[in-house]
Write an enzyme that holds these catalytic residues in place. Structure first.
Site, PDB file in Angstrom:
ATOM      1  N   HIS A 292      28.611  37.985  49.844  1.00 59.67           N
ATOM      2  CA  HIS A 292      29.956  38.401  50.215  1.00 59.67           C
ATOM      3  C   HIS A 292      30.605  38.991  48.977  1.00 59.67           C
ATOM      4  O   HIS A 292      30.809  38.301  47.979  1.00 59.67           O
ATOM      5  CB  HIS A 292      30.744  37.185  50.727  1.00 59.67           C
ATOM      6  CG  HIS A 292      32.159  37.471  51.112  1.00 59.67           C
ATOM      7  ND1 HIS A 292      32.559  37.603  52.415  1.00 59.67           N
ATOM      8  CD2 HIS A 292      33.267  37.649  50.363  1.00 59.67           C
ATOM      9  CE1 HIS A 292      33.847  37.840  52.465  1.00 59.67           C
ATOM     10  NE2 HIS A 292      34.306  37.872  51.226  1.00 59.67           N
ATOM     11  N   HIS A 335      36.555  28.784  47.078  1.00 54.67           N
ATOM     12  CA  HIS A 335      36.933  29.496  45.872  1.00 54.67           C
ATOM     13  C   HIS A 335      38.064  28.792  45.134  1.00 54.67           C
ATOM     14  O   HIS A 335      38.963  28.226  45.749  1.00 54.67           O
ATOM     15  CB  HIS A 335      37.399  30.903  46.295  1.00 54.67           C
ATOM     16  CG  HIS A 335      37.638  31.845  45.165  1.00 54.67           C
ATOM     17  ND1 HIS A 335      36.773  32.005  44.119  1.00 54.67           N
ATOM     18  CD2 HIS A 335      38.661  32.714  44.929  1.00 54.67           C
ATOM     19  CE1 HIS A 335      37.226  32.910  43.296  1.00 54.67           C
ATOM     20  NE2 HIS A 335      38.387  33.351  43.756  1.00 54.67           N
ATOM     21  N   GLU A 341      47.161  33.824  44.977  1.00 55.10           N
ATOM     22  CA  GLU A 341      46.895  34.646  46.153  1.00 55.10           C
ATOM     23  C   GLU A 341      47.899  34.328  47.262  1.00 55.10           C
ATOM     24  O   GLU A 341      47.873  33.236  47.838  1.00 55.10           O
ATOM     25  CB  GLU A 341      45.473  34.402  46.666  1.00 55.10           C
ATOM     26  CG  GLU A 341      44.383  34.697  45.640  1.00 55.10           C
ATOM     27  CD  GLU A 341      42.999  34.379  46.158  1.00 55.10           C
ATOM     28  OE1 GLU A 341      42.878  33.979  47.341  1.00 55.10           O
ATOM     29  OE2 GLU A 341      42.028  34.518  45.392  1.00 55.10           O
ATOM     30  N   TYR A 350      42.828  36.500  61.408  1.00 53.48           N
ATOM     31  CA  TYR A 350      42.056  36.554  60.174  1.00 53.48           C
ATOM     32  C   TYR A 350      40.767  35.770  60.331  1.00 53.48           C
ATOM     33  O   TYR A 350      40.763  34.641  60.850  1.00 53.48           O
ATOM     34  CB  TYR A 350      42.884  35.999  59.017  1.00 53.48           C
ATOM     35  CG  TYR A 350      42.178  36.015  57.686  1.00 53.48           C
ATOM     36  CD1 TYR A 350      41.693  37.200  57.158  1.00 53.48           C
ATOM     37  CD2 TYR A 350      41.993  34.845  56.968  1.00 53.48           C
ATOM     38  CE1 TYR A 350      41.048  37.222  55.936  1.00 53.48           C
ATOM     39  CE2 TYR A 350      41.354  34.853  55.739  1.00 53.48           C
ATOM     40  CZ  TYR A 350      40.873  36.049  55.227  1.00 53.48           C
ATOM     41  OH  TYR A 350      40.231  36.057  54.024  1.00 53.48           O
ATOM     42  N   HIS A 365      47.801  30.356  47.928  1.00 50.64           N
ATOM     43  CA  HIS A 365      46.814  29.539  47.230  1.00 50.64           C
ATOM     44  C   HIS A 365      47.028  29.787  45.741  1.00 50.64           C
ATOM     45  O   HIS A 365      46.709  30.862  45.218  1.00 50.64           O
ATOM     46  CB  HIS A 365      45.401  29.911  47.671  1.00 50.64           C
ATOM     47  CG  HIS A 365      45.184  29.697  49.143  1.00 50.64           C
ATOM     48  ND1 HIS A 365      44.538  30.602  49.950  1.00 50.64           N
ATOM     49  CD2 HIS A 365      45.572  28.685  49.960  1.00 50.64           C
ATOM     50  CE1 HIS A 365      44.508  30.158  51.197  1.00 50.64           C
ATOM     51  NE2 HIS A 365      45.132  28.992  51.221  1.00 50.64           N
ATOM     52  N   HIS A 371      40.404  26.802  47.972  1.00 56.14           N
ATOM     53  CA  HIS A 371      40.681  27.270  49.319  1.00 56.14           C
ATOM     54  C   HIS A 371      39.427  27.938  49.871  1.00 56.14           C
ATOM     55  O   HIS A 371      38.451  28.163  49.155  1.00 56.14           O
ATOM     56  CB  HIS A 371      41.864  28.248  49.337  1.00 56.14           C
ATOM     57  CG  HIS A 371      41.730  29.406  48.392  1.00 56.14           C
ATOM     58  ND1 HIS A 371      41.980  29.286  47.044  1.00 56.14           N
ATOM     59  CD2 HIS A 371      41.375  30.694  48.583  1.00 56.14           C
ATOM     60  CE1 HIS A 371      41.792  30.448  46.456  1.00 56.14           C
ATOM     61  NE2 HIS A 371      41.405  31.329  47.376  1.00 56.14           N
TER      62      HIS A 371
END
Length: 448
Positions: A292, A335, A341, A350, A365, A371
């Site tokens: 990703h 992450h 963010e 989403y 976050h 998160h």
């Protein structure tokens, strides 16, 4: 208004524009003639220091019926829910999510664009021109004989519900959901709406937004410069008993009165101007083998800091796209980040949180707060048949990402907070198996 709308394309171009009602309003050969055509005044609006390098120097010359200085003194007024007081409440490192912010009902109270601004979070200091602020706007009426401008920074406006008809000193723009606009420091504007309207704003105090460098991507990709649109000159010569000019200065609001419209610029030229962009024109870059890719590949605009590769703020989107990675957990990975963010949702669902994250809401976050996908997303993605898949159809999520560690305001702590947000991760199970043996990776062929 649509019949009057005209645009010029290109990002950061040196534009020349005059209202066709006054041909020849732009002077030839010099910027500040002894007497301007039509009896206009010449006025420069500078977005950079006079001595900034040519590649970074931003300014525009405005040829207007009256100079902008023609107003009464400013006096301080109520700033509503707008604040830069980042120390008013205790710090909160938790994952935060907000349900859609309420739009006031017009039958109860008329609220225009300026009155409907509320600060969610931010950091830094407008006085030293270093930092950011994030707002939501919720309004139900047009601004009338009133304009607004910020002395503190550039405003990146992201409509989520309702269309904004924006009149600026440079001309008119109409900005709808799935479009954005940027109105830079010092530019006066008025917002007209029809019905209930809501959206998000990122203000950067430090510098201006620019297109990210493409590096190995090459010459093409992400947001193309020609898809950014700047208005052409349009003016009104209108006098009235009282026109209000609202200035945001050091995080506070000030009001001055004048007896004429500020949108009396007959012609202008330069490279410092407002602009809009249609997010559907973003050319997505994505992984086509495995893993990703980092969200930086979705950056539309960036405001860089003095440290190479580190942004004061990035504006990032997550548009519809194909996902084709093999042997890969395709949604965003779990992450912790040295950036903060803030995410918003314009429409759709989403991919990493299809349930509780809703259009018109948001999430934050903070720096180094973990998160990632909720339990439902993790289980589905871990067991999915990895065929090519079109994801985020009918969806547009975005992120304001910043190297600043942002504080949340009292208003944001008291409004629409989803106190159960943390529960979306609690069902995640331990899958550890010390006797696990790796299986061979089989190459697959796909049929579209």
């Amino acid at each position: 208004m649509s019949s009057e709308l005209k645009y010029q394309s290109g990002f950061g171009n040196e534009f020349s524009s005059e209202d066709p009602r006054c041909p020849g309003a732009l002077p030839e050969g010099q910027n500040n003639p002894q007497k301007c055509a039509y009896g206009l005044y010449a006025e420069q609006l500078s977005g950079a220091a006079f001595t900034a390098p040519r590649t970074e120097n931003q300014r525009s010359w405005l040829y207007r019926i009256r100079p902008a200085v023609l107003h009464e003194p400013f006096s301080k007024i109520d700033s509503g829910n707008v604040t830069h007081n980042w120390d008013a409440v205790e710090p909160n490192p938790n994952q935060l999510r907000w349900q859609p912010f309420d739009i006031p009902k017009k039958v109860e109270k008329s609220v225009d664009f300026v009155q409907g601004l509320s600060t969610i979070c931010g950091a830094g200091d407008a006085k030293s021109r270093h930092g950011i602020a994030i707002y939501v706007y919720t309004c139900n009426t047009s601004m009338g004989d009133k304009c607004f401008y910020s002395s503190d920074g550039d405003l990146l406006i992201v409509p989520q519900q309702g269309i904004l008809s924006i009149t600026t000193e440079f001309g008119k723009m109409v900005v709808a959901p799935n479009e954005i606009c940027v109105i830079q420091r010092g530019m006066r504007f008025n917002v007209m709406i029809e019905g209930e309207t809501r959206g998000y704003i990122l203000e950067v105090f430090s510098d201006h937004f620019q297109l990210p460098n493409l590096g190995p991507i090459g010459a093409n990709g992400l947001a193309n410069p020609r898809d950014f649109l700047t208005p052409v000159a349009w003016f009104e010569d209108r006098e009235m008993k009282e026109y209000e000019v609202i200035n945001k200065y050091h995080g506070h609001f000030f009001k001055a009165r004048q007896n004429h419209s500020p949108f009396d610029v007959v012609a202008w030229h330069g490279n410092y101007a407002p602009y809009k962009y249609d997010l559907k024109k973003f050319m997505v870059i994505n992984a086509v083998a495995f893993d990703h890719a980092d969200p930086s590949i979705f950056t539309v605009l960036t405001c860089p800091s003095l440290k190479p590769g580190v942004a004061v703020a990035d504006f990032v989107i997550f548009p519809p796209r194909w996902s084709v990675q093999e042997h890969t957990f395709r949604p965003p990975y779990y992450h912790r980040n040295c950036m903060s963010e803030f995410m918003g949702l314009i429409e759709g669902k989403y991919e990493a949180k299809e349930g509780g994250f809703k259009p018109g809401g948001g999430s934050l976050h903070s720096m180094m707060t973990p998160h990632g996908p909720d339990e439902d997303c993790f289980e589905k993605a871990s067991n999915a048949d990895l065929n090519p898949q079109y994801i985020a159809g009918g969806t547009m999520a975005f992120m304001f990402e910043s190297s600043f560690s942002m504080a949340v305001t009292k208003w944001a702590n008291d409004n629409k907070v989803d106190k159960d947000y943390y529960l979306c991760w609690q069902p995640l199970q331990k899958h550890f198996n010390p006797n696990w043996k790796p299986a061979g990776k089989e190459e697959k062929s796909y049929t579209f």
